[in-house]
Motif scaffolding. Structure first.
Motif, PDB file in Angstrom:
ATOM      1  N   SER A  82       0.812  -1.222   0.000  1.00 35.25           N
ATOM      2  CA  SER A  82       0.000   0.000   0.000  1.00 35.25           C
ATOM      3  C   SER A  82       0.840   1.264   0.000  1.00 35.25           C
ATOM      4  N   ILE A  83       2.071   1.184   0.451  1.00 34.82           N
ATOM      5  CA  ILE A  83       2.938   2.361   0.432  1.00 34.82           C
ATOM      6  C   ILE A  83       3.374   2.665  -0.994  1.00 34.82           C
ATOM      7  N   MET A  84       3.567   1.600  -1.772  1.00 30.85           N
ATOM      8  CA  MET A  84       4.099   1.772  -3.116  1.00 30.85           C
ATOM      9  C   MET A  84       3.011   1.853  -4.182  1.00 30.85           C
ATOM     10  N   THR A  85       1.898   1.221  -3.948  1.00 32.97           N
ATOM     11  CA  THR A  85       0.777   1.270  -4.881  1.00 32.97           C
ATOM     12  C   THR A  85      -0.463   1.587  -4.066  1.00 32.97           C
ATOM     13  N   LYS A  86      -1.600   1.532  -4.659  1.00 39.31           N
ATOM     14  CA  LYS A  86      -2.812   1.883  -3.922  1.00 39.31           C
ATOM     15  C   LYS A  86      -3.350   0.714  -3.101  1.00 39.31           C
ATOM     16  N   ALA A  87      -3.030   0.690  -1.829  1.00 41.82           N
ATOM     17  CA  ALA A  87      -3.562  -0.258  -0.830  1.00 41.82           C
ATOM     18  C   ALA A  87      -3.735  -1.675  -1.350  1.00 41.82           C
ATOM     19  N   GLU A  88      -2.644  -2.296  -1.689  1.00 41.25           N
ATOM     20  CA  GLU A  88      -2.711  -3.651  -2.224  1.00 41.25           C
ATOM     21  C   GLU A  88      -1.968  -4.607  -1.300  1.00 41.25           C
ATOM     22  N   LYS A  89      -2.657  -5.671  -0.890  1.00 38.60           N
ATOM     23  CA  LYS A  89      -2.032  -6.730  -0.096  1.00 38.60           C
ATOM     24  C   LYS A  89      -1.981  -7.985  -0.947  1.00 38.60           C
ATOM     25  N   ILE A  90      -0.818  -8.545  -1.052  1.00 38.07           N
ATOM     26  CA  ILE A  90      -0.620  -9.752  -1.836  1.00 38.07           C
ATOM     27  C   ILE A  90      -0.426 -10.902  -0.859  1.00 38.07           C
ATOM     28  N   LYS A  91      -1.256 -11.933  -0.977  1.00 36.04           N
ATOM     29  CA  LYS A  91      -1.173 -13.095  -0.099  1.00 36.04           C
ATOM     30  C   LYS A  91      -0.577 -14.267  -0.862  1.00 36.04           C
ATOM     31  N   LEU A  92       0.524 -14.772  -0.332  1.00 33.49           N
ATOM     32  CA  LEU A  92       1.164 -15.946  -0.901  1.00 33.49           C
ATOM     33  C   LEU A  92       0.743 -17.130  -0.039  1.00 33.49           C
ATOM     34  N   SER A  93      -0.207 -17.899  -0.497  1.00 29.50           N
ATOM     35  CA  SER A  93      -0.788 -18.991   0.289  1.00 29.50           C
ATOM     36  C   SER A  93      -0.039 -20.292   0.098  1.00 29.50           C
ATOM     37  N   GLY A  94      -0.076 -21.133   1.126  1.00 24.49           N
ATOM     38  CA  GLY A  94       0.525 -22.456   1.046  1.00 24.49           C
ATOM     39  C   GLY A  94       2.032 -22.440   0.963  1.00 24.49           C
ATOM     40  N   VAL A  95       2.657 -21.443   1.595  1.00 23.78           N
ATOM     41  CA  VAL A  95       4.111 -21.310   1.543  1.00 23.78           C
ATOM     42  C   VAL A  95       4.748 -22.247   2.564  1.00 23.78           C
ATOM     43  N   GLU A  96       5.660 -23.066   2.108  1.00 24.16           N
ATOM     44  CA  GLU A  96       6.389 -23.961   3.007  1.00 24.16           C
ATOM     45  C   GLU A  96       7.428 -23.155   3.774  1.00 24.16           C
ATOM     46  N   ASN A  97       7.509 -23.373   5.069  1.00 27.72           N
ATOM     47  CA  ASN A  97       8.465 -22.707   5.941  1.00 27.72           C
ATOM     48  C   ASN A  97       8.334 -21.179   5.855  1.00 27.72           C
ATOM     49  N   PRO A  98       7.155 -20.632   6.132  1.00 27.93           N
ATOM     50  CA  PRO A  98       6.902 -19.206   5.931  1.00 27.93           C
ATOM     51  C   PRO A  98       7.773 -18.280   6.777  1.00 27.93           C
ATOM     52  N   GLU A  99       8.168 -18.694   7.985  1.00 31.80           N
ATOM     53  CA  GLU A  99       9.030 -17.840   8.807  1.00 31.80           C
ATOM     54  C   GLU A  99      10.367 -17.585   8.120  1.00 31.80           C
ATOM     55  N   GLN A 100      10.919 -18.626   7.520  1.00 31.69           N
ATOM     56  CA  GLN A 100      12.186 -18.488   6.814  1.00 31.69           C
ATOM     57  C   GLN A 100      12.012 -17.615   5.566  1.00 31.69           C
ATOM     58  N   VAL A 101      10.900 -17.772   4.874  1.00 32.35           N
ATOM     59  CA  VAL A 101      10.639 -16.967   3.678  1.00 32.35           C
ATOM     60  C   VAL A 101      10.546 -15.485   4.053  1.00 32.35           C
ATOM     61  N   VAL A 102       9.820 -15.173   5.128  1.00 36.75           N
ATOM     62  CA  VAL A 102       9.701 -13.783   5.585  1.00 36.75           C
ATOM     63  C   VAL A 102      11.081 -13.223   5.939  1.00 36.75           C
ATOM     64  N   ALA A 103      11.883 -13.983   6.671  1.00 41.95           N
ATOM     65  CA  ALA A 103      13.220 -13.529   7.050  1.00 41.95           C
ATOM     66  C   ALA A 103      14.100 -13.295   5.824  1.00 41.95           C
ATOM     67  N   THR A 104      14.010 -14.181   4.843  1.00 38.13           N
ATOM     68  CA  THR A 104      14.797 -14.033   3.616  1.00 38.13           C
ATOM     69  C   THR A 104      14.385 -12.790   2.842  1.00 38.13           C
ATOM     70  N   ILE A 105      13.081 -12.541   2.738  1.00 38.07           N
ATOM     71  CA  ILE A 105      12.606 -11.348   2.024  1.00 38.07           C
ATOM     72  C   ILE A 105      13.070 -10.093   2.748  1.00 38.07           C
ATOM     73  N   ARG A 106      12.917 -10.058   4.068  1.00 34.75           N
ATOM     74  CA  ARG A 106      13.347  -8.882   4.839  1.00 34.75           C
ATOM     75  C   ARG A 106      14.846  -8.611   4.672  1.00 34.75           C
ATOM     76  N   THR A 107      15.646  -9.658   4.729  1.00 34.62           N
ATOM     77  CA  THR A 107      17.099  -9.500   4.555  1.00 34.62           C
ATOM     78  C   THR A 107      17.412  -8.984   3.157  1.00 34.62           C
ATOM     79  N   SER A 108      16.731  -9.532   2.160  1.00 34.15           N
ATOM     80  CA  SER A 108      16.954  -9.100   0.787  1.00 34.15           C
ATOM     81  C   SER A 108      16.582  -7.644   0.578  1.00 34.15           C
ATOM     82  N   LEU A 109      15.475  -7.215   1.177  1.00 30.77           N
ATOM     83  CA  LEU A 109      15.029  -5.829   1.010  1.00 30.77           C
ATOM     84  C   LEU A 109      15.948  -4.847   1.719  1.00 30.77           C
ATOM     85  N   LYS A 110      16.567  -5.257   2.817  1.00 28.82           N
ATOM     86  CA  LYS A 110      17.501  -4.384   3.543  1.00 28.82           C
ATOM     87  C   LYS A 110      18.758  -4.121   2.750  1.00 28.82           C
TER      88      LYS A 110
END
Length: 86
Positions: free
Chosen positions: A56-84
Motif C-alpha cells: 500500500s505504500i508503493m501502490t494503492k492499498a494492495e495486499k498480496i497473499k502468498l498462500s501455502g508457503v512452506e516454511n513461511p518464517e524463513q521466507v519472511v526472514a529471507t525477504i526482509r534481509t533481501s530488502l535491507k
C-alpha cells in the motif's frame, strides 16, 4: 491450477497456470514493503502458512497473499534481509 512465486531483488512475480495457459503478475517491492505471516495451528504443525506483502505504500492499498508457503518464517526472514540490502 498451479501457482508459483518468485522474488527478485526488486519484484514479486506470481505465475498461475493450468493446462499450458499461464498468467504472470509482476509487483514492484522495496524497502518499505510490509511483510507479515499468518499460520493456523495445523499449518504450524505441517510447516505451511501465508506470507502477506503490504504494497500500500508503493501502490494503492494492495495486499498480496502468498498462500501455502512452506516454511513461511524463513521466507519472511529471507525477504526482509533481501530488502535491507537494496
Amino acid at each position: 491450477k498451479k501457482t508459483s512465486y518468485f522474488i527478485t531483488k526488486d519484484s514479486l512475480i506470481i505465475e498461475r497456470g493450468y493446462f499450458g495457459a499461464k498468467q504472470k503478475n509482476i509487483y514492484d517491492i522495496g524497502h518499505d514493503t510490509g511483510i507479515n505471516m499468518n499460520q493456523s495451528a495445523l499449518g504450524a504443525r505441517m510447516g505451511y502458512g501465508t506470507v502477506v506483502l503490504d504494497l500500500s505504500i508503493m501502490t494503492k492499498a494492495e495486499k498480496i497473499k502468498l498462500s501455502g508457503v512452506e516454511n513461511p518464517e524463513q521466507v519472511v526472514a529471507t525477504i526482509r534481509t533481501s530488502l535491507k540490502k537494496k
